[in-house]
Design an enzyme around this catalytic site. Structure first.
Site, PDB file in Angstrom:
ATOM      1  N   ARG A 132      -4.806  12.791 -47.879  1.00 36.42           N
ATOM      2  CA  ARG A 132      -5.138  14.161 -47.464  1.00 36.42           C
ATOM      3  C   ARG A 132      -5.804  14.219 -46.082  1.00 36.42           C
ATOM      4  O   ARG A 132      -6.523  15.154 -45.764  1.00 36.42           O
ATOM      5  CB  ARG A 132      -6.017  14.865 -48.510  1.00 36.42           C
ATOM      6  CG  ARG A 132      -5.331  15.025 -49.851  1.00 36.42           C
ATOM      7  CD  ARG A 132      -6.165  15.852 -50.809  1.00 36.42           C
ATOM      8  NE  ARG A 132      -5.454  16.056 -52.060  1.00 36.42           N
ATOM      9  CZ  ARG A 132      -5.515  15.253 -53.104  1.00 36.42           C
ATOM     10  NH1 ARG A 132      -6.277  14.163 -53.052  1.00 36.42           N
ATOM     11  NH2 ARG A 132      -4.845  15.502 -54.202  1.00 36.42           N
ATOM     12  N   LYS A 154       0.025  19.157 -32.998  1.00 38.15           N
ATOM     13  CA  LYS A 154       1.275  19.464 -33.693  1.00 38.15           C
ATOM     14  C   LYS A 154       1.931  18.155 -34.114  1.00 38.15           C
ATOM     15  O   LYS A 154       2.183  17.280 -33.288  1.00 38.15           O
ATOM     16  CB  LYS A 154       2.235  20.236 -32.795  1.00 38.15           C
ATOM     17  CG  LYS A 154       2.000  21.721 -32.743  1.00 38.15           C
ATOM     18  CD  LYS A 154       3.153  22.381 -31.997  1.00 38.15           C
ATOM     19  CE  LYS A 154       3.017  23.879 -31.950  1.00 38.15           C
ATOM     20  NZ  LYS A 154       4.150  24.518 -31.240  1.00 38.15           N
ATOM     21  N   GLU A 196       8.837  18.859 -18.896  1.00 42.92           N
ATOM     22  CA  GLU A 196       7.640  19.377 -19.554  1.00 42.92           C
ATOM     23  C   GLU A 196       6.471  19.500 -18.582  1.00 42.92           C
ATOM     24  O   GLU A 196       5.543  20.259 -18.817  1.00 42.92           O
ATOM     25  CB  GLU A 196       7.255  18.486 -20.736  1.00 42.92           C
ATOM     26  CG  GLU A 196       8.235  18.513 -21.901  1.00 42.92           C
ATOM     27  CD  GLU A 196       8.086  19.741 -22.791  1.00 42.92           C
ATOM     28  OE1 GLU A 196       7.323  20.665 -22.437  1.00 42.92           O
ATOM     29  OE2 GLU A 196       8.753  19.775 -23.844  1.00 42.92           O
ATOM     30  N   LYS A 237      -2.661  22.661 -21.180  1.00 42.11           N
ATOM     31  CA  LYS A 237      -2.408  22.682 -22.622  1.00 42.11           C
ATOM     32  C   LYS A 237      -3.710  22.715 -23.403  1.00 42.11           C
ATOM     33  O   LYS A 237      -3.827  23.428 -24.405  1.00 42.11           O
ATOM     34  CB  LYS A 237      -1.568  21.480 -23.048  1.00 42.11           C
ATOM     35  CG  LYS A 237      -1.210  21.557 -24.534  1.00 42.11           C
ATOM     36  CD  LYS A 237      -0.043  20.695 -24.923  1.00 42.11           C
ATOM     37  CE  LYS A 237       0.371  20.989 -26.355  1.00 42.11           C
ATOM     38  NZ  LYS A 237       1.506  20.161 -26.804  1.00 42.11           N
ATOM     39  N   GLU A 247      -1.076  28.365 -33.028  1.00 39.67           N
ATOM     40  CA  GLU A 247       0.039  29.140 -32.478  1.00 39.67           C
ATOM     41  C   GLU A 247       0.183  30.502 -33.142  1.00 39.67           C
ATOM     42  O   GLU A 247       1.244  30.910 -33.585  1.00 39.67           O
ATOM     43  CB  GLU A 247       1.349  28.350 -32.596  1.00 39.67           C
ATOM     44  CG  GLU A 247       2.418  28.851 -31.624  1.00 39.67           C
ATOM     45  CD  GLU A 247       3.648  27.973 -31.585  1.00 39.67           C
ATOM     46  OE1 GLU A 247       4.719  28.459 -31.942  1.00 39.67           O
ATOM     47  OE2 GLU A 247       3.523  26.793 -31.203  1.00 39.67           O
ATOM     48  N   ARG A 251      -0.454  30.422 -27.586  1.00 40.17           N
ATOM     49  CA  ARG A 251       0.041  29.045 -27.577  1.00 40.17           C
ATOM     50  C   ARG A 251       1.564  29.019 -27.580  1.00 40.17           C
ATOM     51  O   ARG A 251       2.188  28.051 -27.120  1.00 40.17           O
ATOM     52  CB  ARG A 251      -0.508  28.256 -28.778  1.00 40.17           C
ATOM     53  CG  ARG A 251      -0.039  26.797 -28.784  1.00 40.17           C
ATOM     54  CD  ARG A 251      -0.762  25.926 -29.785  1.00 40.17           C
ATOM     55  NE  ARG A 251      -0.230  24.571 -29.762  1.00 40.17           N
ATOM     56  CZ  ARG A 251      -0.794  23.525 -30.340  1.00 40.17           C
ATOM     57  NH1 ARG A 251      -1.935  23.667 -31.007  1.00 40.17           N
ATOM     58  NH2 ARG A 251      -0.255  22.322 -30.268  1.00 40.17           N
ATOM     59  N   ASN A 255       6.185  27.138 -25.530  1.00 45.69           N
ATOM     60  CA  ASN A 255       7.570  26.982 -25.970  1.00 45.69           C
ATOM     61  C   ASN A 255       8.574  27.546 -24.967  1.00 45.69           C
ATOM     62  O   ASN A 255       9.751  27.724 -25.314  1.00 45.69           O
ATOM     63  CB  ASN A 255       7.761  27.668 -27.323  1.00 45.69           C
ATOM     64  CG  ASN A 255       6.989  26.972 -28.423  1.00 45.69           C
ATOM     65  OD1 ASN A 255       7.035  25.758 -28.559  1.00 45.69           O
ATOM     66  ND2 ASN A 255       6.252  27.754 -29.205  1.00 45.69           N
ATOM     67  N   HIS A 258      12.143  26.383 -25.064  1.00 44.28           N
ATOM     68  CA  HIS A 258      12.347  25.546 -26.237  1.00 44.28           C
ATOM     69  C   HIS A 258      13.233  26.175 -27.311  1.00 44.28           C
ATOM     70  O   HIS A 258      13.811  25.450 -28.124  1.00 44.28           O
ATOM     71  CB  HIS A 258      10.993  25.148 -26.829  1.00 44.28           C
ATOM     72  CG  HIS A 258      10.295  24.069 -26.053  1.00 44.28           C
ATOM     73  ND1 HIS A 258       9.961  24.229 -24.733  1.00 44.28           N
ATOM     74  CD2 HIS A 258       9.882  22.828 -26.409  1.00 44.28           C
ATOM     75  CE1 HIS A 258       9.357  23.121 -24.302  1.00 44.28           C
ATOM     76  NE2 HIS A 258       9.319  22.268 -25.291  1.00 44.28           N
ATOM     77  N   HIS A 262      15.852  23.540 -28.574  1.00 44.21           N
ATOM     78  CA  HIS A 262      15.943  23.036 -29.941  1.00 44.21           C
ATOM     79  C   HIS A 262      17.316  23.312 -30.542  1.00 44.21           C
ATOM     80  O   HIS A 262      17.839  22.506 -31.328  1.00 44.21           O
ATOM     81  CB  HIS A 262      14.838  23.654 -30.798  1.00 44.21           C
ATOM     82  CG  HIS A 262      13.480  23.118 -30.490  1.00 44.21           C
ATOM     83  ND1 HIS A 262      12.321  23.697 -30.978  1.00 44.21           N
ATOM     84  CD2 HIS A 262      13.077  22.062 -29.748  1.00 44.21           C
ATOM     85  CE1 HIS A 262      11.276  23.016 -30.547  1.00 44.21           C
ATOM     86  NE2 HIS A 262      11.711  22.019 -29.802  1.00 44.21           N
ATOM     87  N   HIS A 277      15.326  15.253 -25.435  1.00 46.15           N
ATOM     88  CA  HIS A 277      14.552  16.490 -25.532  1.00 46.15           C
ATOM     89  C   HIS A 277      14.270  17.107 -24.167  1.00 46.15           C
ATOM     90  O   HIS A 277      14.466  18.316 -23.963  1.00 46.15           O
ATOM     91  CB  HIS A 277      13.240  16.222 -26.272  1.00 46.15           C
ATOM     92  CG  HIS A 277      12.351  17.418 -26.365  1.00 46.15           C
ATOM     93  ND1 HIS A 277      12.670  18.533 -27.108  1.00 46.15           N
ATOM     94  CD2 HIS A 277      11.142  17.687 -25.782  1.00 46.15           C
ATOM     95  CE1 HIS A 277      11.704  19.433 -26.999  1.00 46.15           C
ATOM     96  NE2 HIS A 277      10.781  18.953 -26.198  1.00 46.15           N
TER      97      HIS A 277
END
Length: 384
Positions: A132, A154, A196, A237, A247, A251, A255, A258, A262, A277
């Protein structure tokens, strides 16, 4: 924009990520591996460690880093995964968790991710769910990971339905961005990571984009410009993550490009021989600005300037540049519909009023997106 004196080569830049109860630092500079080991020893004295890396990075960097850990009295169990996006899978997550349990990693111990974005995303997710939640450290070895995926917490894996759809927010305890490790990257990998970097100028820092247009080649060759670019990206960032960790607000600006990217990655089956990517992000950035132009939000001059810069760097900016094809307009829109930024069936894009003036645009009509993509596909290499 000039490089501050404290960001000269040989120095170390520290960028704090301010989160209540979970703050950590990003250490940026060349030849930081042994310093990283010393920081780890101070962070968790007496703790066991597991070092997760991929087969390619292990051969290049693991022995030197393990020697530094040994000097600090840290014995680390090395766990090696196959390189490539395919490792961000359910099967590999289960294997990694079992390996960490076999290494007797407990909650007070440390899991260290030494690698690019795939290693960091997978390792961070395993650390989030193991017992956990155990502490983990990011030592990113690609430019893309240093400026983006290693920062902000993330973590996740891919699904047949899309990229990064299964994961958790789990902040690292420390990030070490050793920019000397980037010297071993291929030209293709480095340029893909550069997409990026320049993204941060396009989001809200037009001055940084101006600087990138002049200095991009020196970022690649590894002068002080490289450390400065990594630091600017990490500060940008970190500031956004501190305001919006999960997000729920701005935030999402990170993206930019993106949603397109994606979809292209999914349609190429995450095959890095066709598209990696950062290359998908480069196409996505150019598409986002041309889509903004089509909607009357952004000047054509800015859209052309973005694509021209990506072209100069040697990055793709058009759908026809996807090896083997990008798919049909219907296929691209369908792939976008599984993106995490879709809310109640409506697509959310990051669009722009100009360079450095990006914004969140919810509820974009699928028909408008499809018409734009059909136009882009029809260009097929011709001057737009």
């Amino acid at each position: 924009m000039t490089i501050p004196a404290h960001e000269n080569p040989g120095g170390r830049i520290i960028v704090p990520v301010a989160l209540e109860g979970r703050s950590y630092d990003i250490h940026i500079g060349r030849h930081q591996l042994c310093e990283a080991a010393a920081l780890i020893a101070r962070l968790a004295p007496g703790a066991k460690a597991a070092l997760v890396t991929d087969a390619h990075v292990a051969a290049l960097h693991a022995p030197a880093f393990e020697a530094c850990l040994h000097q600090e009295g840290i014995a680390a169990t090395r766990i090696v995964i196959p390189p490539g996006e395919a490792s961000k899978s359910y099967a590999r997550l289960i294997e990694l968790c079992d390996a960490l349990l076999a290494a007797k990693i407990e909650r007070q111990d440390l899991v260290i991710a030494l690698g690019g974005g795939v290693v960091g995303d997978l390792t961070g997710f395993a650390a989030a769910v193991l017992r956990r939640g155990v502490r983990f450290i990011q030592i990113p070895t690609s430019l893309l990971a240093q400026v983006d995926s290693s920062v902000g917490g993330k973590t996740g894996i891919n699904s047949t339905h899309g990229k990064n759809l299964i994961g958790a927010f789990h902040q690292p305890a420390l990030v070490i961005a050793d920019t000397a490790l980037l010297d071993t990257l291929s030209e293709r990998e480095f340029k893909a990571g550069y997409a990026e970097v320049v993204k941060y100028g396009l989001i809200d820092d037009a001055g940084f984009f101006d600087w990138c247009e002049i200095n991009w080649s020196r970022i690649i060759t590894g002068g002080p410009e490289r450390d400065h670019a990594v630091a600017v990206a990490c500060r940008a960032k970190a500031a956004i993550v501190a305001r919006d960790e999960r997000e729920e607000g701005d935030r999402a600006l990170l993206n930019l490009g993106h949603t397109f990217a994606h979809a292209l990655e999914r349609l190429t089956n995450y095959d890095s021989t066709r598209l990696v990517h950062g290359e998908a992000v480069a196409i996505g950035l150019a598409l986002a600005f041309r889509f903004s132009q089509r909607l009357g939000l952004c000047s054509g001059q800015d859209a052309v300037r973005v694509a021209r810069h990506l072209d100069h760097v040697g990055l793709p900016s058009r759908l026809h540049q996807v090896p083997g094809g990008a798919g049909s307009a219907d296929e691209i829109v369908a792939a976008m519909a599984q993106d995490k930024k879709v809310k109640r069936g409506a697509m959310t894009f990051i669009l722009a009023h100009g360079i450095g003036k990006s914004f969140i645009a919810p509820g974009v009509a699928a028909a408008e997106v499809k018409a734009f993509i059909e136009t882009e596909l029809s260009v097929n290499g011709k001057a737009a």
